[in-house]
Scaffold this motif. Sequence first.
Motif, PDB file in Angstrom:
ATOM      1  N   ALA A 225      54.566  44.215  44.875  1.00  0.00           N
ATOM      2  CA  ALA A 225      55.472  44.200  43.450  1.00  0.00           C
ATOM      3  C   ALA A 225      55.097  43.135  42.843  1.00  0.00           C
ATOM      4  O   ALA A 225      55.566  43.165  41.687  1.00  0.00           O
ATOM      5  CB  ALA A 225      56.998  45.179  43.595  1.00  0.00           C
ATOM      6  N   VAL A 226      55.803  42.228  43.390  1.00  0.00           N
ATOM      7  CA  VAL A 226      55.958  40.873  42.904  1.00  0.00           C
ATOM      8  C   VAL A 226      54.463  40.150  42.297  1.00  0.00           C
ATOM      9  O   VAL A 226      54.691  39.305  41.357  1.00  0.00           O
ATOM     10  CB  VAL A 226      56.398  39.715  44.159  1.00  0.00           C
ATOM     11  N   LEU A 227      53.607  39.928  43.013  1.00  0.00           N
ATOM     12  CA  LEU A 227      51.791  40.234  42.757  1.00  0.00           C
ATOM     13  C   LEU A 227      51.779  40.109  41.574  1.00  0.00           C
ATOM     14  O   LEU A 227      51.281  39.582  40.587  1.00  0.00           O
ATOM     15  CB  LEU A 227      51.641  39.913  43.651  1.00  0.00           C
ATOM     16  N   LYS A 228      52.264  41.685  41.470  1.00  0.00           N
ATOM     17  CA  LYS A 228      51.123  42.420  40.314  1.00  0.00           C
ATOM     18  C   LYS A 228      52.046  41.584  39.036  1.00  0.00           C
ATOM     19  O   LYS A 228      51.601  41.369  37.626  1.00  0.00           O
ATOM     20  CB  LYS A 228      51.776  44.051  40.783  1.00  0.00           C
ATOM     21  N   LYS A 229      53.918  41.670  39.669  1.00  0.00           N
ATOM     22  CA  LYS A 229      54.717  40.977  38.175  1.00  0.00           C
ATOM     23  C   LYS A 229      53.836  39.625  37.615  1.00  0.00           C
ATOM     24  O   LYS A 229      53.608  39.108  36.142  1.00  0.00           O
ATOM     25  CB  LYS A 229      55.608  41.559  38.628  1.00  0.00           C
ATOM     26  N   TYR A 230      53.080  38.875  38.518  1.00  0.00           N
ATOM     27  CA  TYR A 230      52.957  37.416  37.737  1.00  0.00           C
ATOM     28  C   TYR A 230      51.643  37.212  38.004  1.00  0.00           C
ATOM     29  O   TYR A 230      51.083  36.062  37.682  1.00  0.00           O
ATOM     30  CB  TYR A 230      53.351  35.746  38.762  1.00  0.00           C
ATOM     31  N   GLN A 231      50.367  38.241  38.015  1.00  0.00           N
ATOM     32  CA  GLN A 231      49.844  38.211  38.201  1.00  0.00           C
ATOM     33  C   GLN A 231      48.256  37.623  36.739  1.00  0.00           C
ATOM     34  O   GLN A 231      47.824  36.766  37.339  1.00  0.00           O
ATOM     35  CB  GLN A 231      48.289  39.838  38.547  1.00  0.00           C
ATOM     36  N   SER A 232      49.378  37.742  35.599  1.00  0.00           N
ATOM     37  CA  SER A 232      48.419  36.853  34.510  1.00  0.00           C
ATOM     38  C   SER A 232      49.237  35.204  35.090  1.00  0.00           C
ATOM     39  O   SER A 232      48.034  34.892  33.756  1.00  0.00           O
ATOM     40  CB  SER A 232      49.690  37.270  33.377  1.00  0.00           C
ATOM     41  N   THR A 233      49.947  34.889  35.763  1.00  0.00           N
ATOM     42  CA  THR A 233      49.943  33.326  35.803  1.00  0.00           C
ATOM     43  C   THR A 233      49.039  33.112  36.885  1.00  0.00           C
ATOM     44  O   THR A 233      48.857  31.172  36.235  1.00  0.00           O
ATOM     45  CB  THR A 233      51.438  33.406  35.937  1.00  0.00           C
ATOM     46  N   PHE A 234      48.104  33.264  37.263  1.00  0.00           N
ATOM     47  CA  PHE A 234      47.425  32.961  38.818  1.00  0.00           C
ATOM     48  C   PHE A 234      46.223  32.460  38.014  1.00  0.00           C
ATOM     49  O   PHE A 234      45.731  32.769  37.441  1.00  0.00           O
ATOM     50  CB  PHE A 234      47.117  34.136  39.387  1.00  0.00           C
ATOM     51  N   HIS A 235      45.897  31.055  38.787  1.00  0.00           N
ATOM     52  CA  HIS A 235      44.545  30.092  38.647  1.00  0.00           C
ATOM     53  C   HIS A 235      43.586  30.830  39.665  1.00  0.00           C
ATOM     54  O   HIS A 235      43.676  31.211  40.704  1.00  0.00           O
ATOM     55  CB  HIS A 235      45.361  28.529  38.646  1.00  0.00           C
ATOM     56  N   PRO A 236      42.372  31.027  38.661  1.00  0.00           N
ATOM     57  CA  PRO A 236      41.296  31.550  39.779  1.00  0.00           C
ATOM     58  C   PRO A 236      40.859  31.131  40.810  1.00  0.00           C
ATOM     59  O   PRO A 236      41.498  29.220  40.877  1.00  0.00           O
ATOM     60  CB  PRO A 236      40.184  30.952  39.241  1.00  0.00           C
ATOM     61  N   VAL A 237      41.428  31.380  42.046  1.00  0.00           N
ATOM     62  CA  VAL A 237      40.429  30.252  43.423  1.00  0.00           C
ATOM     63  C   VAL A 237      39.416  29.982  43.553  1.00  0.00           C
ATOM     64  O   VAL A 237      39.610  29.083  43.776  1.00  0.00           O
ATOM     65  CB  VAL A 237      41.063  31.197  44.563  1.00  0.00           C
TER      66      VAL A 237
ATOM     67  N   GLY B 192      30.409  23.307  50.306  1.00  0.00           N
ATOM     68  CA  GLY B 192      30.725  22.191  49.108  1.00  0.00           C
ATOM     69  C   GLY B 192      31.647  23.043  48.082  1.00  0.00           C
ATOM     70  O   GLY B 192      32.406  22.372  47.292  1.00  0.00           O
ATOM     71  N   THR B 193      31.934  24.300  47.967  1.00  0.00           N
ATOM     72  CA  THR B 193      32.596  24.619  46.791  1.00  0.00           C
ATOM     73  C   THR B 193      33.664  24.605  47.203  1.00  0.00           C
ATOM     74  O   THR B 193      34.746  25.123  47.472  1.00  0.00           O
ATOM     75  CB  THR B 193      31.759  26.894  46.527  1.00  0.00           C
ATOM     76  N   PRO B 194      34.105  24.423  45.571  1.00  0.00           N
ATOM     77  CA  PRO B 194      35.559  24.111  45.530  1.00  0.00           C
ATOM     78  C   PRO B 194      36.760  25.034  45.609  1.00  0.00           C
ATOM     79  O   PRO B 194      35.966  25.965  45.170  1.00  0.00           O
ATOM     80  CB  PRO B 194      36.310  23.844  43.981  1.00  0.00           C
ATOM     81  N   VAL B 195      38.072  24.806  45.912  1.00  0.00           N
ATOM     82  CA  VAL B 195      39.235  26.530  46.222  1.00  0.00           C
ATOM     83  C   VAL B 195      40.233  25.180  45.517  1.00  0.00           C
ATOM     84  O   VAL B 195      40.493  24.111  45.634  1.00  0.00           O
ATOM     85  CB  VAL B 195      38.404  26.788  47.713  1.00  0.00           C
ATOM     86  N   TYR B 196      40.949  26.838  44.088  1.00  0.00           N
ATOM     87  CA  TYR B 196      42.005  26.071  43.703  1.00  0.00           C
ATOM     88  C   TYR B 196      43.569  26.892  43.712  1.00  0.00           C
ATOM     89  O   TYR B 196      42.976  27.449  44.581  1.00  0.00           O
ATOM     90  CB  TYR B 196      42.086  26.580  42.693  1.00  0.00           C
ATOM     91  N   CYS B 197      43.876  26.047  43.964  1.00  0.00           N
ATOM     92  CA  CYS B 197      45.708  27.176  44.574  1.00  0.00           C
ATOM     93  C   CYS B 197      46.147  27.639  43.137  1.00  0.00           C
ATOM     94  O   CYS B 197      46.084  27.422  41.990  1.00  0.00           O
ATOM     95  CB  CYS B 197      46.333  26.028  44.708  1.00  0.00           C
ATOM     96  N   PHE B 198      46.330  29.175  43.674  1.00  0.00           N
ATOM     97  CA  PHE B 198      46.713  30.240  42.615  1.00  0.00           C
ATOM     98  C   PHE B 198      47.649  29.900  41.948  1.00  0.00           C
ATOM     99  O   PHE B 198      48.758  29.680  41.186  1.00  0.00           O
ATOM    100  CB  PHE B 198      46.237  31.832  42.624  1.00  0.00           C
TER     101      PHE B 198
END
Length: 224
Positions: A5-17, A101-107
């Motif tokens: 539920a918390v993850l759904k609440k903040y989905q719009s703020t996440f950065h792409p992994v 080598g593909t970069p991974v980002y912090c969501f």
Amino acid sequence: MLISAVLKKYQSTFHPVIKLKQGEKIASLDLSAKNAELTEDIFTNTPSFIQFIESERRKANAEYLAGGYNELRSIYGKSDLFSGEEPRRLHLGVDFWGNAGTPVYCFLGGMVHSFAFNDNDGDYGATLVLLHQLDGLAFYTLYGHISLRDIDAIAPGQYVSHGQEIAHFGEPHENGNWPPHLHFQVIADMELKRGDYPGVCKFSEREKYLANCPDPNLILQIME
């Protein structure tokens, strides 16, 4: 409040992994036992498995292939790591298959919880675990099969920021002898483990592990 539920609440703020450049796409990949094209001869031989993944990417005209949460797979028969009276076959994360080598980002910002080089055949290889908090709820994300250089200069407690480049897809010699990919997993309780947590479970333990490892697509938002 439950982590889902918390993850759904903040989905719009996440950065792409995984960042997509213009024109690039992610296609779904079925690695379940239903995929008759993925034979034992292929998945038990790393070069052949790499060729299979590359062929699937070309057929889908996709930069990345992804999927695997709650997927029952035969591919873990490649390693004794998953064997036993009841072998582990149910996958608990989402895999992104692409180029080494593909970069991974912090969501989401957080801190380094732990890391390790799980150097067994079929294991995660280089592994990073981050600790996050939303609405007072602590949870973790695990990044498996990354590059050894990604865990060379970090320390537990080190802060990571939203959108920060944190890892890269590892080569087979550092990722457990798999085709290059990222295993991304959400974990509510690390159960005192550090630098490692099961990414595959026994089917008989499915309910327990899926409850502790909610669908990563709540963060990724790449699968319908």
